[in-house]
Design an enzyme around this catalytic site. Structure first.
Site, PDB file in Angstrom:
ATOM      1  N   LYS A 280      44.210 -35.272  -0.385  1.00 31.92           N
ATOM      2  CA  LYS A 280      42.873 -35.368  -0.973  1.00 31.92           C
ATOM      3  C   LYS A 280      42.735 -34.372  -2.114  1.00 31.92           C
ATOM      4  O   LYS A 280      43.133 -33.211  -1.990  1.00 31.92           O
ATOM      5  CB  LYS A 280      41.805 -35.080   0.088  1.00 31.92           C
ATOM      6  CG  LYS A 280      41.265 -36.299   0.784  1.00 31.92           C
ATOM      7  CD  LYS A 280      40.053 -35.952   1.631  1.00 31.92           C
ATOM      8  CE  LYS A 280      39.398 -37.210   2.176  1.00 31.92           C
ATOM      9  NZ  LYS A 280      38.186 -36.900   2.957  1.00 31.92           N
ATOM     10  N   GLU A 365      30.860 -44.556  16.410  1.00 32.32           N
ATOM     11  CA  GLU A 365      29.438 -44.462  16.709  1.00 32.32           C
ATOM     12  C   GLU A 365      29.099 -45.032  18.083  1.00 32.32           C
ATOM     13  O   GLU A 365      28.241 -44.491  18.798  1.00 32.32           O
ATOM     14  CB  GLU A 365      28.628 -45.179  15.633  1.00 32.32           C
ATOM     15  CG  GLU A 365      28.689 -44.529  14.264  1.00 32.32           C
ATOM     16  CD  GLU A 365      29.855 -45.023  13.420  1.00 32.32           C
ATOM     17  OE1 GLU A 365      29.979 -44.593  12.261  1.00 32.32           O
ATOM     18  OE2 GLU A 365      30.666 -45.843  13.935  1.00 32.32           O
ATOM     19  N   ARG A 393      25.625 -49.540  14.077  1.00 37.51           N
ATOM     20  CA  ARG A 393      26.900 -49.916  14.680  1.00 37.51           C
ATOM     21  C   ARG A 393      26.911 -49.646  16.187  1.00 37.51           C
ATOM     22  O   ARG A 393      27.810 -50.104  16.883  1.00 37.51           O
ATOM     23  CB  ARG A 393      28.036 -49.150  14.012  1.00 37.51           C
ATOM     24  CG  ARG A 393      28.002 -49.180  12.501  1.00 37.51           C
ATOM     25  CD  ARG A 393      29.237 -48.593  11.877  1.00 37.51           C
ATOM     26  NE  ARG A 393      30.216 -49.641  11.619  1.00 37.51           N
ATOM     27  CZ  ARG A 393      31.411 -49.424  11.074  1.00 37.51           C
ATOM     28  NH1 ARG A 393      31.777 -48.205  10.747  1.00 37.51           N
ATOM     29  NH2 ARG A 393      32.236 -50.415  10.865  1.00 37.51           N
TER      30      ARG A 393
END
Length: 622
Positions: A280, A365, A393
């Site tokens: 990243k 979730e 979700r």
């Protein structure tokens, strides 16, 4: 020219005309352009820097858009946008009328699937691969998914569905940007990946399978031997067991290895799994050093980097984070849960101070909510910090695993209402509508940041499931009191007492932070303003009182009008047999596009001027 090669590329077809040896230079210029662009507009940054070489290699090797390229979440799709005809529009990124921050089908034929939430790429790409098979079309479907997104059950479900299907042309690329590239993932592993993806290796494997079909015990022995060798040399045994041909890990910033490996994979049939290791923020040292800070940025100076904000109003997220730590100090039963959003939900300090009571369950979730239910069953007091758009979700778990059992779980719902630049995939437009119908679940919405703190305390003390929903961004400037006190349960308050306006008396019932523009509008039409505070239980006594003393009721909320707080008011009036004109103001029955948060709220008529205009129009009809 600053970008001599990149400027010649309008679409991937142009990229494929460039000599292979020049691709690293293309990637270098693309990274430089990305840095120049995002430093001016803001947006997702570190993940895009890490995906530059992979993006170039994918569009170089595969015949996009004929071959379907599906990005997961889309945080890393800016290089893709630059290479697919949108380079000159990058200055409009995440602005009203400009480019979306995520892949969007309406924006380009190269955006084959609209995304924004994680872990959808494999399922979508599998659907596309199946469709190609049914239609008799020769095309590849490629899903690019990050290591974080692989923690979600949906991704695993799709992998199991796709495995052992030798007839589909599906490639799953794991963009693993959490692992540093150690010597073991260097030249030898790159060579191994080329070998395992090459025709020679796969030809031998397929041919030997046919030969050994006549001798099943030998075939099984050979299969086990192959798995043991590959399992020893690579970490792909799990994916092989699922039914994928695992390849990798390879260096995701080595262009030659990427192109060679992808070119080999392109010739293979059946489900393929390529493990790519990236970093990243690659190419910008400040982002490499702190990829979390540089995940999403506001405009910044390239030399100085992103500056931390100093002073100013605290955000609602910060108010929650402070309350969580203060409440944890009072109550040792409190535990905090986040589905991979520690920074976004304001839980960094809580994690540092209460590591044994902090749980990051990953991008899961559904599990987060059921896990909270299990903790509550054992007498703990879980607080689930979750974005409104992500709570969608876990709806079944909210209904079945928490509310049905009336478990004592507090939901701190961040990013309620419109979120601005992230657009409709991240807007919390529906939470009041989908939560209001759930029995046992209390729903609260603060009018300002101090009320947010007191509401969190009040909801936490409630013996049952309770949700406090609050918006993204800074508060309104209210003084946040350190003392915590209970709000009267299920009761609103009159914040402004109005009088007659053009012979009519108007009462505005405000739910949440739309209280501020409601109060401003009320000054112009002399309206009464009620800060309703509770969506459920609704203060029906206050509703009836206002209906009895006013000619028009106006409900204001930053939720979809359909099924929202205004609908609750109408239901209350019907049950009381009260007939009174009601004007419902809220979000329209359409997805609200990205843009600056205040501007799009104004476009929805939820600023002071919009509320006033709607009231005047309604009064003209009475």
């Amino acid at each position: 020219m600053k970008y001599p090669l990149l400027d010649t590329i309008q679409f991937p077809a142009d990229l494929r005309q460039i000599e292979r040896k020049d691709l690293p230079a293309v990637a270098q210029q693309l990274r430089s352009y990305l840095l120049d662009s995002v430093s001016q507009t803001g947006g997702h940054f570190a993940s895009n820097l890490g995906a530059v070489e992979l993006t170039v290699a994918l569009h170089y090797v595969f015949d996009t858009p004929h071959d379907r390229l599906v990005w997961d979440v889309g945080h890393q799709s800016y290089p893709h946008k630059i290479l697919t005809g949108r380079k000159d529009r990058m200055g409009t990124m995440r602005q009203k009328g400009g480019l979306a921050g995520f892949p969007k089908r309406e924006e380009s034929e190269y955006d084959t699937f609209g995304v924004g939430h994680s872990s959808t790429s494999i399922g979508a790409a599998l659907g596309m691969a199946e469709a190609a098979l049914i239609k008799g079309e020769a095309r590849k479907a490629i899903a690019v998914i990050g290591d974080g997104s692989m923690t979600a059950g949906q991704a695993i479900e799709a992998l199991f569905n796709a495995g052992h299907r030798d007839d589909i042309d599906l490639l799953v690329i794991l963009n693993d940007n959490e692992m540093s590239i150690s010597p073991n993932v260097g030249a030898f592993n790159n060579y191994l990946a080329k070998l395992l993806s090459g025709k020679f290796y796969n030809g031998i494997r397929n041919a030997s399978g046919k030969v050994l079909d006549a001798v099943p015990p030998l075939k099984e022995l050979a299969k086990k031997g192959e798995e043991s060798v590959k399992g020893f040399l690579t970490p792909g045994t799990l994916f092989e067991e699922i039914g994928f041909n695992y390849i990798g890990p390879i260096d995701g910033h080595d262009m030659e290895t990427l192109v060679a490996t992808l070119s080999n994979i392109k010739e293979l049939k059946g489900p393929q799994f390529l493990h790519v290791v990236t970093k990243k923020g690659n190419g910008y040292k400040l982002a490499v050093a702190d990829p979390v800070k540089y995940h999403a940025v506001t405009p910044f100076n390239q030399e100085a980097g992103v500056c931390g904000t100093k002073g100013g109003k605290p955000s609602f997220t910060q108010v929650f984070g402070e309350w969580l730590c203060d409440m944890a100090a009072r109550d040792e039963k409190l535990v905090g849960i986040t589905p991979a959003m520690r920074e976004g939900s304001g839980m960094v300090r809580f994690h540092a101070e209460y590591p044994n009571r902090y749980f990051d369950v990953g991008i899961a979730e559904q599990h987060a909510v059921t896990f909270a239910g299990g903790l509550a069953c054992e007498g703990l007091k879980p607080v689930v910090a979750i974005y409104s758009t992500f709570l969608q979700r876990a709806y079944d778990q909210l209904v079945h695993d928490v509310a049905l059992q009336n478990l004592d779980v507090t939901f701190a719902i961040d990013r309620a209402g419109l979120v601005g630049a992230d657009g409709p995939t991240h807007a919390g437009s529906f939470d009041l509508s989908f939560m209001r119908c759930i029995p046992n679940l209390a729903i609260l919405a603060p009018g300002d940041e101090n009320e947010c703190r007191q509401m969190l305390y009040t909801a936490y003390q409630y013996n049952g499931p309770a949700a406090v929903r609050y918006p993204r961004g800074c508060g309104l400037g209210a003084v946040v009191q350190s003392e915590m006190s209970l709000l009267p349960w299920g009761k609103g308050e009159i914040r402004r007492q109005g009088d007659s306006y053009n012979g009519k008396k108007v009462a505005i019932l405000a739910f949440g932070t739309v209280l501020e523009p409601a109060l401003a509008a009320a000054e112009n039409c002399h309206a009464t303003v009620a800060n309703m505070r509770f969506i459920k239980p609704l203060d029906t006594e206050l509703v009836r009182q206002l209906a009895a003393t006013h000619d028009l009721l106006v409900t204001v909320e930053d939720n979809a009008i359909m099924g929202g707080a205004g609908s609750a008011v109408l239901e209350a009036l019907m049950l009381a047999d009260v007939m009174k004109p009601v004007l419902q103001l809220g979000l329209p029955d359409s997805y609200v596009e990205h843009g600056e948060q205040k501007q799009i709220l104004a476009d929805c008529g939820l600023d002071a001027a919009g509320i006033m205009a709607s009231i005047q129009a309604k009064l003209a009809l009475l």
